[in-house]
Design a protein around this motif. Structure first.
Motif, PDB file in Angstrom:
ATOM      1  N   SER A  35      -2.723 -84.757   8.325  1.00 34.93           N
ATOM      2  CA  SER A  35      -1.879 -84.069   9.310  1.00 34.93           C
ATOM      3  C   SER A  35      -1.872 -82.548   9.206  1.00 34.93           C
ATOM      4  CB  SER A  35      -0.445 -84.588   9.159  1.00 34.93           C
ATOM      5  OG  SER A  35       0.000 -84.374   7.834  1.00 34.93           O
ATOM      6  N   TRP A  36      -2.799 -81.972   8.409  1.00 38.61           N
ATOM      7  CA  TRP A  36      -2.835 -80.499   8.236  1.00 38.61           C
ATOM      8  C   TRP A  36      -3.120 -79.798   9.565  1.00 38.61           C
ATOM      9  CZ3 TRP A  36      -7.468 -77.086   7.322  1.00 38.61           C
ATOM     10  CH2 TRP A  36      -7.071 -75.767   7.031  1.00 38.61           C
ATOM     11  N   VAL A  37      -2.429 -78.724   9.828  1.00 40.50           N
ATOM     12  CA  VAL A  37      -2.496 -77.928  11.061  1.00 40.50           C
ATOM     13  C   VAL A  37      -1.886 -78.667  12.252  1.00 40.50           C
ATOM     14  CG1 VAL A  37      -3.896 -76.583  12.705  1.00 40.50           C
ATOM     15  CG2 VAL A  37      -4.641 -76.765  10.313  1.00 40.50           C
ATOM     16  N   THR A  38      -2.187 -79.944  12.372  1.00 41.21           N
ATOM     17  CA  THR A  38      -1.883 -80.676  13.607  1.00 41.21           C
ATOM     18  C   THR A  38      -0.391 -81.051  13.727  1.00 41.21           C
ATOM     19  OG1 THR A  38      -2.607 -82.700  12.504  1.00 41.21           O
ATOM     20  CG2 THR A  38      -4.227 -81.540  13.864  1.00 41.21           C
ATOM     21  N   PHE A  39       0.114 -81.889  12.796  1.00 43.96           N
ATOM     22  CA  PHE A  39       1.492 -82.392  12.931  1.00 43.96           C
ATOM     23  C   PHE A  39       2.480 -81.216  12.842  1.00 43.96           C
ATOM     24  CE2 PHE A  39       1.353 -87.186  11.657  1.00 43.96           C
ATOM     25  CZ  PHE A  39       0.183 -87.364  12.379  1.00 43.96           C
ATOM     26  N   GLY A  40       3.324 -81.100  13.861  1.00 47.34           N
ATOM     27  CA  GLY A  40       4.313 -80.030  13.882  1.00 47.34           C
ATOM     28  C   GLY A  40       3.830 -78.789  14.596  1.00 47.34           C
ATOM     29  N   ARG A  41       2.532 -78.715  14.910  1.00 43.67           N
ATOM     30  CA  ARG A  41       2.020 -77.551  15.636  1.00 43.67           C
ATOM     31  C   ARG A  41       1.302 -77.984  16.921  1.00 43.67           C
ATOM     32  NH1 ARG A  41      -0.489 -71.969  13.323  1.00 43.67           N
ATOM     33  NH2 ARG A  41      -0.841 -70.999  15.352  1.00 43.67           N
ATOM     34  N   GLN A  42       0.284 -78.825  16.787  1.00 49.74           N
ATOM     35  CA  GLN A  42      -0.443 -79.315  17.970  1.00 49.74           C
ATOM     36  C   GLN A  42      -0.007 -80.734  18.340  1.00 49.74           C
ATOM     37  OE1 GLN A  42      -4.149 -78.785  15.776  1.00 49.74           O
ATOM     38  NE2 GLN A  42      -4.944 -77.502  17.432  1.00 49.74           N
ATOM     39  N   VAL A  43       0.594 -81.428  17.386  1.00 48.05           N
ATOM     40  CA  VAL A  43       0.895 -82.857  17.542  1.00 48.05           C
ATOM     41  C   VAL A  43       2.379 -83.091  17.288  1.00 48.05           C
ATOM     42  CG1 VAL A  43       0.416 -85.152  16.554  1.00 48.05           C
ATOM     43  CG2 VAL A  43      -1.475 -83.512  16.863  1.00 48.05           C
ATOM     44  N   ASP A  44       3.093 -83.592  18.316  1.00 52.68           N
ATOM     45  CA  ASP A  44       4.516 -83.909  18.130  1.00 52.68           C
ATOM     46  C   ASP A  44       4.668 -85.373  17.688  1.00 52.68           C
ATOM     47  OD1 ASP A  44       4.079 -85.451  20.393  1.00 52.68           O
ATOM     48  OD2 ASP A  44       5.260 -84.168  21.733  1.00 52.68           O
ATOM     49  N   THR A  45       5.909 -85.805  17.523  1.00 54.93           N
ATOM     50  CA  THR A  45       6.123 -87.157  16.987  1.00 54.93           C
ATOM     51  C   THR A  45       5.502 -88.232  17.881  1.00 54.93           C
ATOM     52  OG1 THR A  45       8.181 -86.388  16.014  1.00 54.93           O
ATOM     53  CG2 THR A  45       7.865 -88.763  16.099  1.00 54.93           C
ATOM     54  N   LYS A  56     -19.445 -91.485  -4.360  1.00 56.28           N
ATOM     55  CA  LYS A  56     -18.326 -90.965  -5.158  1.00 56.28           C
ATOM     56  C   LYS A  56     -17.079 -90.770  -4.300  1.00 56.28           C
ATOM     57  CE  LYS A  56     -21.144 -90.434  -8.612  1.00 56.28           C
ATOM     58  NZ  LYS A  56     -21.528 -91.740  -9.181  1.00 56.28           N
ATOM     59  N   VAL A  57     -17.251 -90.714  -2.980  1.00 59.18           N
ATOM     60  CA  VAL A  57     -16.134 -90.466  -2.063  1.00 59.18           C
ATOM     61  C   VAL A  57     -15.417 -91.783  -1.763  1.00 59.18           C
ATOM     62  CG1 VAL A  57     -15.508 -89.679   0.261  1.00 59.18           C
ATOM     63  CG2 VAL A  57     -17.261 -88.446  -1.043  1.00 59.18           C
ATOM     64  N   SER A  58     -14.137 -91.863  -2.132  1.00 55.60           N
ATOM     65  CA  SER A  58     -13.369 -93.077  -1.839  1.00 55.60           C
ATOM     66  C   SER A  58     -12.943 -93.072  -0.380  1.00 55.60           C
ATOM     67  CB  SER A  58     -12.122 -93.146  -2.713  1.00 55.60           C
ATOM     68  OG  SER A  58     -12.428 -92.981  -4.076  1.00 55.60           O
ATOM     69  N   SER A  59     -12.381 -91.945   0.082  1.00 60.12           N
ATOM     70  CA  SER A  59     -11.898 -91.870   1.469  1.00 60.12           C
ATOM     71  C   SER A  59     -12.146 -90.472   2.021  1.00 60.12           C
ATOM     72  CB  SER A  59     -10.401 -92.190   1.526  1.00 60.12           C
ATOM     73  OG  SER A  59      -9.955 -92.268   2.876  1.00 60.12           O
ATOM     74  N   VAL A  60     -12.685 -90.424   3.222  1.00 62.11           N
ATOM     75  CA  VAL A  60     -12.892 -89.171   3.952  1.00 62.11           C
ATOM     76  C   VAL A  60     -11.661 -88.998   4.847  1.00 62.11           C
ATOM     77  CG1 VAL A  60     -14.272 -88.021   5.728  1.00 62.11           C
ATOM     78  CG2 VAL A  60     -15.398 -89.436   3.977  1.00 62.11           C
ATOM     79  N   ILE A  61     -10.906 -87.921   4.654  1.00 62.69           N
ATOM     80  CA  ILE A  61      -9.681 -87.753   5.439  1.00 62.69           C
ATOM     81  C   ILE A  61     -10.016 -87.062   6.764  1.00 62.69           C
ATOM     82  CG2 ILE A  61      -7.293 -86.970   5.444  1.00 62.69           C
ATOM     83  CD1 ILE A  61      -7.539 -86.615   2.392  1.00 62.69           C
ATOM     84  N   LEU A  62      -9.740 -87.760   7.855  1.00 64.25           N
ATOM     85  CA  LEU A  62      -9.999 -87.222   9.194  1.00 64.25           C
ATOM     86  C   LEU A  62      -8.821 -86.375   9.652  1.00 64.25           C
ATOM     87  CD1 LEU A  62     -11.240 -90.527  10.921  1.00 64.25           C
ATOM     88  CD2 LEU A  62     -12.674 -88.699   9.956  1.00 64.25           C
ATOM     89  N   GLY A  63      -9.120 -85.373  10.482  1.00 62.38           N
ATOM     90  CA  GLY A  63      -8.071 -84.605  11.148  1.00 62.38           C
ATOM     91  C   GLY A  63      -8.375 -84.620  12.634  1.00 62.38           C
ATOM     92  N   ALA A  64      -7.342 -84.622  13.487  1.00 62.97           N
ATOM     93  CA  ALA A  64      -7.581 -84.668  14.929  1.00 62.97           C
ATOM     94  C   ALA A  64      -6.366 -84.116  15.666  1.00 62.97           C
ATOM     95  CB  ALA A  64      -7.851 -86.103  15.384  1.00 62.97           C
ATOM     96  N   SER A  65      -6.630 -83.376  16.739  1.00 56.36           N
ATOM     97  CA  SER A  65      -5.519 -82.858  17.539  1.00 56.36           C
ATOM     98  C   SER A  65      -5.264 -83.724  18.771  1.00 56.36           C
ATOM     99  CB  SER A  65      -5.782 -81.394  17.940  1.00 56.36           C
ATOM    100  OG  SER A  65      -6.925 -81.311  18.760  1.00 56.36           O
ATOM    101  N   SER A  66      -6.081 -84.777  18.968  1.00 58.46           N
ATOM    102  CA  SER A  66      -5.852 -85.707  20.087  1.00 58.46           C
ATOM    103  C   SER A  66      -6.240 -87.125  19.649  1.00 58.46           C
ATOM    104  CB  SER A  66      -6.717 -85.305  21.289  1.00 58.46           C
ATOM    105  OG  SER A  66      -8.088 -85.487  20.969  1.00 58.46           O
ATOM    106  N   VAL A  67      -5.875 -88.100  20.470  1.00 55.33           N
ATOM    107  CA  VAL A  67      -6.277 -89.488  20.189  1.00 55.33           C
ATOM    108  C   VAL A  67      -7.776 -89.638  20.434  1.00 55.33           C
ATOM    109  CG1 VAL A  67      -6.005 -91.908  20.886  1.00 55.33           C
ATOM    110  CG2 VAL A  67      -3.991 -90.430  20.726  1.00 55.33           C
TER     111      VAL A  67
END
Ligand code: NDP
Length: 322
Positions: free
Chosen positions: A22-32, A282-293
């Motif tokens: 949720s970095w950058v997105t939640f609370g700035r580009q993405v509401d509840t 070696k990567v367990s999980s790649v964390i995705l970020g998105a400003s839209s669905v």
């Protein structure tokens, strides 16, 4: 292609090979409301790992994610959630900013849990190293938080290999809970830490990785090859380092070549870049970020590309950024 679940290093916990953060997105580009839609779409696709931090939108990101989870009615056993501590959100208060001291960690975890509306997080990270607190003090505090049940596992984010090893060895020697995971940046542009600096940690310590900015904040989607689109992350105030990267002519030339390879491989640059990152064992999980669905859904399509990622294709795209 179905989602796969990978162990967090040698820990028993399994996380989806793509997580959602949720970095950058939640609370700035993405509401509840949008957060709920995105999390529902991720969950539907098999994502079980959701990443957050105290400092994201000064606590608002945790509040939004917590409310979305309650609204969606998810059961606590169905998902893995993280938060991270270091920067703090109490401006100007001594002991509460840019620290991993015991007082801060003990108070910050309670405030994060309250915002999330949870009794515990699954993963708790030290968001950065703190050169002004002995590693031993931090290890004791993190171990105590795990022992108290407020977090199930703990780890680090952007610590040096030496610092991670020091923390692990202190925990080993003192019979404390060991760090099990590190959260570094990892993408086609930033490879050295994961592939070189940490090379010995995986086997020696059993550390797993949850990796961030797989698209280098969107640069690897190719969206910046003709300038900075309105509303994109590089156009936002407060992210000057991203704006600078997104307008770096030498880097953008490489991205152009990468976009051409993706087209030739009949996929999108975003999916190709994500599949490449996820293909590192070696990567367990790649964390995705998105400003839209729509972005999130495109990115989850990387699962199909993973199945047809050949060593030849990997070598070609690595060559572009070498
Ligand atoms: P990415 O590098 O994937 O960047 C995501 C951003 O790129 C989106 O918000 C969007 O920005 C753009 N984007 C994504 N997909 C597409 C697409 N298909 N087409 C066009 N644009 C797209 O990941 P993040 O940098 O967001 O990092 C992911 C997560 O990692 C974070 O949410 C956080 O949980 C974690 N993280 C951890 C850090 C740490 O220190 N531990 C540091 C940074 C992140 P836009 O639409 O605004 O241009």
């Amino acid at each position: 292609s179905p989602m796969r679940y990978k162990r967090l290093g040698t820990a028993g916990l399994k996380v989806s090979q793509f997580g959602f953060g949720s970095w950058v997105t939640f609370g700035r580009q993405v509401d509840t409301g949008l957060a709920k839609e995105q999390m529902a779409a991720a969950f539907e696709a098999g994502v079980n790992f959701f990443d957050n931090a105290e400092v994201y939108s000064d606590g608002q990101s945790e509040t939004i994610m917590g409310r979305a989870i309650r609204d969606l009615g998810w059961k606590r056993h169905e998902y893995v959630i993280s938060t991270k501590l270091f920067w703090g959100i109490h401006e100007g208060v001594v002991n509460m900013k840019n620290t991993l001291n015991r007082k801060y960690l003990m108070q910050a975890i309670d405030a994060s849990l309250e915002r999330l509306g949870l009794d515990f997080v699954d993963l708790l990270y030290c968001h950065r190293p703190d050169p002004e607190t002995p590693i031993e003090e931090t290890v004791y505090a993190m171990s105590d938080i795990v022992a108290s049940g407020k977090a199930l596992y703990w780890g680090t984010s952007e610590w040096s290999a030496e610092e991670i090893r020091a923390a692990w060895e202190i925990a080993d020697k003192r019979n404390l809970r060991k760090p099990v995971v590190e959260q570094p940046q990892y993408n086609l542009i930033h490879r050295a830490r994961v592939e070189v600096e940490y090379a010995r940690l995986y086997e020696d310590l059993g550390i797993g990785l949850t990796t961030w900015s797989p698209l280098a904040s969107g640069i690897l989607t190719g969206k910046y090859v003709d300038g900075i689109p309105e509303g994109s992350r590089a156009s936002l105030s407060g992210y000057g380092f991203i704006t600078k990267q997104a307008s770096d002519a030498a880097l953008i030339e490489k991205v152009r070549a990468f976009v051409a390879i993706a087209r030739e491989a009949e996929t999108s640059p975003a999916k190709l870049a994500l599949a490449w990152t996820a293909s590192n064992p070696k990567v367990s999980s790649v964390i995705l970020g998105a400003s839209s669905v729509a972005q999130l859904e495109e990115n989850l399509g990387a699962l199909e590309v993973l199945d047809r990622l050949t060593p030849e294709l990997c070598a070609r795209i690595e060559g572009v950024f070498a």
